[in-house]
Motif scaffolding. Structure first.
Motif, PDB file in Angstrom:
ATOM      1  N   ILE A 170      53.496  32.307  33.329  1.00 32.06           N
ATOM      2  CA  ILE A 170      54.480  32.892  34.151  1.00 32.06           C
ATOM      3  C   ILE A 170      55.905  32.339  33.408  1.00 32.06           C
ATOM      4  O   ILE A 170      55.916  31.564  32.793  1.00 32.06           O
ATOM      5  N   SER A 171      56.818  32.884  34.049  1.00 27.56           N
ATOM      6  CA  SER A 171      58.128  32.480  33.483  1.00 27.56           C
ATOM      7  C   SER A 171      58.890  31.598  34.308  1.00 27.56           C
ATOM      8  O   SER A 171      58.541  31.328  35.664  1.00 27.56           O
ATOM      9  N   LYS A 172      59.713  30.735  33.726  1.00 25.05           N
ATOM     10  CA  LYS A 172      60.302  29.566  34.660  1.00 25.05           C
ATOM     11  C   LYS A 172      61.391  30.104  35.503  1.00 25.05           C
ATOM     12  O   LYS A 172      61.712  29.390  36.343  1.00 25.05           O
ATOM     13  N   HIS A 173      62.184  31.289  35.133  1.00 30.67           N
ATOM     14  CA  HIS A 173      63.056  31.690  35.882  1.00 30.67           C
ATOM     15  C   HIS A 173      62.764  32.991  36.459  1.00 30.67           C
ATOM     16  O   HIS A 173      63.561  33.525  37.321  1.00 30.67           O
ATOM     17  N   LYS A 174      62.292  34.108  35.897  1.00 28.97           N
ATOM     18  CA  LYS A 174      62.009  35.267  36.480  1.00 28.97           C
ATOM     19  C   LYS A 174      61.092  35.502  37.452  1.00 28.97           C
ATOM     20  O   LYS A 174      59.780  35.781  37.078  1.00 28.97           O
ATOM     21  N   ALA A 191      52.630  40.106  38.814  1.00 27.25           N
ATOM     22  CA  ALA A 191      52.007  40.631  38.166  1.00 27.25           C
ATOM     23  C   ALA A 191      50.780  39.471  37.499  1.00 27.25           C
ATOM     24  O   ALA A 191      49.510  39.844  37.429  1.00 27.25           O
ATOM     25  N   ALA A 192      51.324  38.135  37.577  1.00 26.78           N
ATOM     26  CA  ALA A 192      50.360  37.041  37.084  1.00 26.78           C
ATOM     27  C   ALA A 192      49.555  36.774  38.252  1.00 26.78           C
ATOM     28  O   ALA A 192      48.339  36.463  38.076  1.00 26.78           O
ATOM     29  N   ALA A 193      49.936  36.838  39.535  1.00 23.99           N
ATOM     30  CA  ALA A 193      49.138  36.714  40.647  1.00 23.99           C
ATOM     31  C   ALA A 193      47.796  37.674  40.747  1.00 23.99           C
ATOM     32  O   ALA A 193      46.781  37.564  41.048  1.00 23.99           O
ATOM     33  N   LEU A 194      48.283  39.045  40.516  1.00 25.97           N
ATOM     34  CA  LEU A 194      47.693  40.051  40.496  1.00 25.97           C
ATOM     35  C   LEU A 194      46.317  39.859  39.460  1.00 25.97           C
ATOM     36  O   LEU A 194      45.231  40.251  39.578  1.00 25.97           O
ATOM     37  N   GLU A 195      46.842  39.194  38.421  1.00 27.75           N
ATOM     38  CA  GLU A 195      45.903  39.081  37.371  1.00 27.75           C
ATOM     39  C   GLU A 195      44.817  38.041  37.541  1.00 27.75           C
ATOM     40  O   GLU A 195      43.877  38.239  37.366  1.00 27.75           O
ATOM     41  N   VAL A 196      45.233  37.068  38.425  1.00 24.51           N
ATOM     42  CA  VAL A 196      44.114  36.054  38.938  1.00 24.51           C
ATOM     43  C   VAL A 196      43.162  36.921  39.909  1.00 24.51           C
ATOM     44  O   VAL A 196      41.910  36.558  39.859  1.00 24.51           O
ATOM     45  N   TRP A 197      43.706  37.637  40.769  1.00 24.07           N
ATOM     46  CA  TRP A 197      42.786  38.414  41.823  1.00 24.07           C
ATOM     47  C   TRP A 197      41.749  39.130  41.053  1.00 24.07           C
ATOM     48  O   TRP A 197      40.618  39.355  41.427  1.00 24.07           O
ATOM     49  N   ASP A 198      42.356  39.872  40.083  1.00 25.46           N
ATOM     50  CA  ASP A 198      41.574  40.900  39.491  1.00 25.46           C
ATOM     51  C   ASP A 198      40.495  40.313  38.532  1.00 25.46           C
ATOM     52  O   ASP A 198      39.387  40.648  38.666  1.00 25.46           O
TER      53      ASP A 198
END
Length: 413
Positions: free
Chosen positions: A384-388, A394-401
């Motif tokens: 994940i990005s520190k600021h964006k 998208a990162a959370a969806l990747e975990v769920w997938d």
């Protein structure tokens, strides 16, 4: 000789350290002396002419960042060179270019009369001026034109102007602190999510007990989001789910997170990350937290339009687990340290990540060393990005997938 040419000559030779200030004068070795505020022939893109002390200070400090240079010049109460003038001015002073359109050798105004400084010379009588060469026709023509040349007084005034504030200083708000606003809004959001979580948890437990009394396998299908026609699902036999020979226990599946604060995902911020797709630093959540730390947090997938929604319990104290609790563990967010798995009912991390899917969340610009140990394990690295923050979803969806794919693969074993 005009001050700009002298300054350029010394800058090209790398002898600016020989320029010293004596009172209101700048002395170039033992050859020349000019008033500090002498107006030079270099015109700014803003229209004014730079003074000698401004150009000398810039030539000595051009290696600084522009903001640092501005602050340093203000400390000495000196005029500054504008940002658009930096590069062309430096190229001219260092001799990288032979000439510049910004240079306009006009007759100096009376207030900036150049006085040439010469050392004592016994061959020249003090009461007699030195002899000069006969004037040429061109010299006489220039002398006739000199008195009529206009003096740009506005440029002289602008050259002496000093900015009081830059764009960064304008954004500063003294005696203003927006931290209290952040805490208040975070507290309200925390309370809302706590109430929603409790309501979902109460409804889920009641539903699990009701269905479990009629169908031993039905809670597992409901928890993991089985789709299709409800009547068909009820009539069709449901496969019993196993994890490499170890069945998933009845009830809500469990996701483990580290209790240490040096990891990005903790029990404090896992709900915002998995349900809302937003990463909130743990320290911010802790400051806004009211009451003790929760032992359990219920999360559901809200980031898609799936008809059936999976529900999971998130815990961070595996030391308090009973054997039946370990049967419900399906995922773990790893810290990257072996001691995280101390006293777990598995022989090593190979067995752990064969039965449980692992995730390691890191900042995308962290060093490779931070994930060196994790890369040896069978875990998924999520960056994940520190600021964006808009990229968190998208990162959370990747975990769920990954988690749902893992659950489907285990259901067929």
């Amino acid at each position: 000789m005009d001050p700009l040419s002298v300054l350029r000559e010394y800058a090209i030779r790398g002898e600016l350290d020989r320029v010293v200030q004596s009172g209101d004068e700048l002395r170039f070795g033992s050859e020349y002396a000019f008033p500090c505020s002498a107006v030079t022939a270099y015109r700014s893109k803003q229209g004014g002419f730079y003074t000698l002390d401004a150009l000398l200070f810039f030539a000595r400090h051009h290696h600084l960042k522009h903001t640092e240079y501005l602050q340093s010049a203000r400390q000495y109460r000196l005029p500054t060179v504008t940002f658009p003038d930096r590069k062309p001015l430096l190229d001219y002073l260092l001799g990288r270019i032979a000439s510049s359109d910004a240079v306009s050798f006009l007759p100096p105004p009376p207030s900036a009369t150049v006085e040439e400084y010469r050392p004592d010379d016994p061959s020249i009588p003090l009461d007699e001026p030195p002899s000069s060469a006969p004037a040429t026709a061109a010299d006489e023509a220039a002398a006739d034109l000199a008195p009529t040349a206009p003096v740009d007084y506005v440029a002289m005034i602008r050259a002496l102007e000093r900015p009081l504030k830059d764009r960064e200083a304008l954004l500063e708000c003294r005696n203003r602190d927006f931290h209290a606003v952040l805490l208040a809004s975070t507290k309200r959001e925390e309370e809302r999510q706590r109430l929603e979580s409790q309501q979902r948890k109460d409804g889920l437990v009641a539903k699990t007990r009701l269905i479990g009394s009629d169908d031993h396998h039905r809670p597992v299908v409901a928890a993991y989001g089985g789709g299709g026609d409800d009547a068909a699902d009820a009539a069709a036999p449901k496969p019993k789910i196993h994890l490499k020979g170890s069945k998933i226990g009845e009830g809500v599946p469990i996701i483990l997170v580290p209790s240490a604060f040096q990891t990005l995902i903790t029990i404090h911020n896992v709900k915002e990350f998995l349900e809302d797709g937003v990463f909130v630093p743990t320290d911010v959540k802790v400051k806004a937290m009211r009451g003790p730390k929760p032992d359990c947090v219920t999360v559901q997938k809200k980031l898609s339009r799936d008809r059936a929604v999976a529900a999971y319990e998130v815990r961070d104290k595996p030391s308090a687990f009973k054997p039946e609790d370990w049967d419900r563990v399906v995922a773990v967010f790893v810290l990257g340290k072996e001691w995280q798995f101390k006293d777990w009912p598995y022989k090593d991390h190979v067995e752990i990540f064969n039965k449980i899917i692992g995730f390691f969340v890191r900042f995308e610009d962290d060093s490779v060393e931070s994930a060196k140990t994790v890369k040896q394990w069978n875990v998924k690295i999520i960056s994940i990005s520190k600021h964006k923050r808009h990229q968190d979803r998208a990162a959370a969806l990747e975990v769920w997938d990954r988690l749902e794919e893992f659950m489907r693969s285990r259901s067929h074993n």
